[in-house]
Design an enzyme around this catalytic site. Structure first.
Site, PDB file in Angstrom:
ATOM      1  N   GLU A 151      -2.086  -9.243   3.316  1.00  0.00           N
ATOM      2  CA  GLU A 151      -2.404  -9.801   4.650  1.00  0.00           C
ATOM      3  C   GLU A 151      -4.183  -9.650   4.895  1.00  0.00           C
ATOM      4  O   GLU A 151      -4.436 -10.277   6.057  1.00  0.00           O
ATOM      5  CB  GLU A 151      -1.870  -8.776   5.646  1.00  0.00           C
ATOM      6  CG  GLU A 151      -2.349  -7.595   5.885  1.00  0.00           C
ATOM      7  CD  GLU A 151      -2.113  -6.692   4.895  1.00  0.00           C
ATOM      8  OE1 GLU A 151      -1.530  -6.767   3.758  1.00  0.00           O
ATOM      9  OE2 GLU A 151      -2.484  -5.258   5.220  1.00  0.00           O
ATOM     10  N   HIS A 173      -3.718  -5.522  -0.288  1.00  0.00           N
ATOM     11  CA  HIS A 173      -3.431  -5.855   1.151  1.00  0.00           C
ATOM     12  C   HIS A 173      -3.402  -7.325   1.297  1.00  0.00           C
ATOM     13  O   HIS A 173      -4.616  -8.099   1.309  1.00  0.00           O
ATOM     14  CB  HIS A 173      -4.287  -5.353   2.088  1.00  0.00           C
ATOM     15  CG  HIS A 173      -4.103  -4.075   2.371  1.00  0.00           C
ATOM     16  ND1 HIS A 173      -3.550  -3.358   3.379  1.00  0.00           N
ATOM     17  CD2 HIS A 173      -4.832  -2.580   1.812  1.00  0.00           C
ATOM     18  CE1 HIS A 173      -3.348  -2.158   3.335  1.00  0.00           C
ATOM     19  NE2 HIS A 173      -4.229  -1.596   2.420  1.00  0.00           N
ATOM     20  N   CYS A 177       0.886  -1.419  -0.182  1.00  0.00           N
ATOM     21  CA  CYS A 177      -0.095  -0.173  -0.172  1.00  0.00           C
ATOM     22  C   CYS A 177       0.949   1.349   0.010  1.00  0.00           C
ATOM     23  O   CYS A 177       1.649   1.458  -0.930  1.00  0.00           O
ATOM     24  CB  CYS A 177      -1.083  -0.080   1.084  1.00  0.00           C
ATOM     25  SG  CYS A 177      -2.331   1.249   0.986  1.00  0.00           S
TER      26      CYS A 177
END
Lengths: 272, 204
Positions: free
Chosen positions: B181, B179, B72
């Site tokens: 994650e 993202h 990001c």
């Protein structure tokens, strides 16, 4: 193109997952960790956890639970219940929430929504709207876990929260909650037609077709369910496959082989 | 902060040893560097400067060739300049600038937030085993606009009323706008690919 989302909602009361029918808590399902592990492997797109405890006494335990869950939750995590201050939001975000749900406090103090959106960004403020159809056929907004009626209609309140800076609306029909009859599609349409922020449908899913209806007829961006996911094996995965077959543009449930150690070590060396 | 914890958790889930630090000297002993980030470009950049990260990042990533993954904001830092609230200098590792997302139609909202599929341009590196169009989770209002001279560094793009650079790779430098994650199986697979690439680089 952004995908339509399938959301699993978990209601927790004093640290245990419960089921709800018309906002009354029925049976205790049990452990939140098991539920999140399953949803994670079963292709859900987002998890919503709402603390529906009767008071704030179990708050510390709730934060501990969120922190524990965030270690094994690799989809966006949206958390709410008993959020009444900027400090509450900050604590939840630090604890592991990606987005925070606000309900009662937004009605009591609309300026709070604007402040929260300014400080944390609109994208992380979700306003939950609980609605009951009154005798004059008007959708009325209720607060305090469905116990207190307000004078607001769902349409006017939805428009208002969008103006105040909310990033998303989590819309629940109290009448349909837990009854397995499907979403109140008329309620969904009445709100999705007056706002242009994403709306999440909630309350009443008893069959996967209800999810399709929520998206195709209710025009929502996301569909959530709670009770139905607890009792069926591979529940969220089957729901996803049903959505695909019905032609909904949802994220596919591809299985990627990732070798993970059997017993991961959870110790992270924090030096900040 | 939440984002940082999730990234750390994801690498732990993959069996990696993770250190979260605000001390740039710790980068020297690491075998790979990950810079996740949400928030404003200028604040993030100022903090990195204040803590002394810039010089050491240049030494470790550019001079020594240590694997770097920017997530990001961590990818946007690769740019020469960002136009988020003024004009701010980035690391300048890739020719491009960070600009606000300007979709062609109003039905595409900003921030670009949610699950979106990417078009993979390079199937090696981070995208091994991920197929043609894996779906990842995005949350951002600004994106990295790559200059034509650096187009070959773009490894995937996505569409949100405008073409968005979803990921880049220049040798040992990796960046993803989404993202991983928060992107479940596809995200963990991508991070695992980064670990494999990074350990390959260390072994070589």
């Amino acid at each position: 193109m952004l995908k339509k989302r399938l959301i699993a909602t978990l209601l927790t009361r004093n640290g245990r997952i419960v089921q709800s029918v018309n906002f009354r808590h029925t049976n205790v399902i049990g452990n939140a960790f098991t539920a999140v592990d399953f949803f994670n492997t079963w292709a859900v797109d987002e998890i919503v956890i709402l603390d529906v405890s009767l008071n704030k006494n179990f708050r510390e335990k709730f934060y501990e639970m969120i922190q524990g869950l965030s270690r094994r939750c690799f989809v966006p995590l949206t958390v709410g219940g008993w959020v009444t201050s900027i400090e509450d939001i900050r604590t939840l975000l630090k604890t592991g929430a990606d987005k925070v749900v606000v309900n009662t406090e937004a009605v009591k103090n609309p300026g709070f929504v604007t402040d929260a959106a300014r400080i944390f960004g609109s994208q992380c403020i979700v306003i939950s709207i609980d609605v009951k159809l009154d005798t004059n056929n008007v959708y009325k907004v209720y607060i305090d876990r469905g116990k207190e009626a307000t004078s607001l209609s769902s349409e006017e309140w939805a428009k208002k929260v969008q103006e105040l800076g909310a990033g998303e609306i989590y819309l629940t029909s109290i009448d349909r909650d837990g009854l397995l009859q499907g979403y109140d599609l008329q309620l969904l349409q009445s709100v999705t037609s007056v706002v242009n922020i994403p709306v999440i449908a909630s309350g009443g899913v008893g069959h996967w077709q209800h999810l399709v209806d929520g998206i195709n007829i209710g025009n929502t961006d996301a569909v959530s369910a709670a009770n139905i996911f607890h009792y069926t094996e591979h529940s969220t995965k089957n729901a996803k496959e049903f959505l695909h077959k019905a032609g909904v543009d949802a994220r596919e449930t591809v299985f990627y082989k990732v070798t993970q150690p059997r017993r991961p070590v959870y110790e992270i060396d924090y030096r900040v | 902060m939440g984002n940082l914890r999730y990234v750390a958790n994801a690498f732990v889930a993959l069996g990696q040893e993770v250190m979260v630090t605000s001390n740039p000297n710790d980068l020297r002993s690491a075998s790979a560097i990950i810079l996740p980030g949400v928030g404003a470009f200028s604040d993030g950049k100022r903090n990195l400067e204040k803590l002394g990260f810039i010089e050491i990042l240049n030494e470790e990533v550019i001079e020594k060739g240590k694997p770097y993954l920017g997530i990001c904001l961590g990818m946007q830092f690769l740019a020469q300049e960002s136009y988020e609230n003024g004009c701010h200098k980035g690391f300048g590792w890739i020719n491009g600038n960070v600009k606000r997302i300007k979709p062609c139609e109003s039905k595409y909202k900003v921030p670009h937030m949610g699950w979106n599929n990417v078009q993979v341009q390079r199937k090696d590196g981070l995208f091994v085993g991920l197929g043609e169009g894996p779906v990842f989770y995005f949350v951002h209002s600004y994106c990295l606009d790559i200059e034509e001279s650096s187009f070959n560094y773009v490894t995937s793009t996505c569409w949100h009323g405008v073409r968005i650079t979803a990921s880049v790779q220049k040798e040992n430098i990796f960046g993803v706008q989404f993202h991983p994650e928060k992107s479940q199986g596809a995200g963990l697979k991508l991070l695992k690919n980064f670990v494999d690439t990074a350990s390959g680089a260390t072994n070589a």
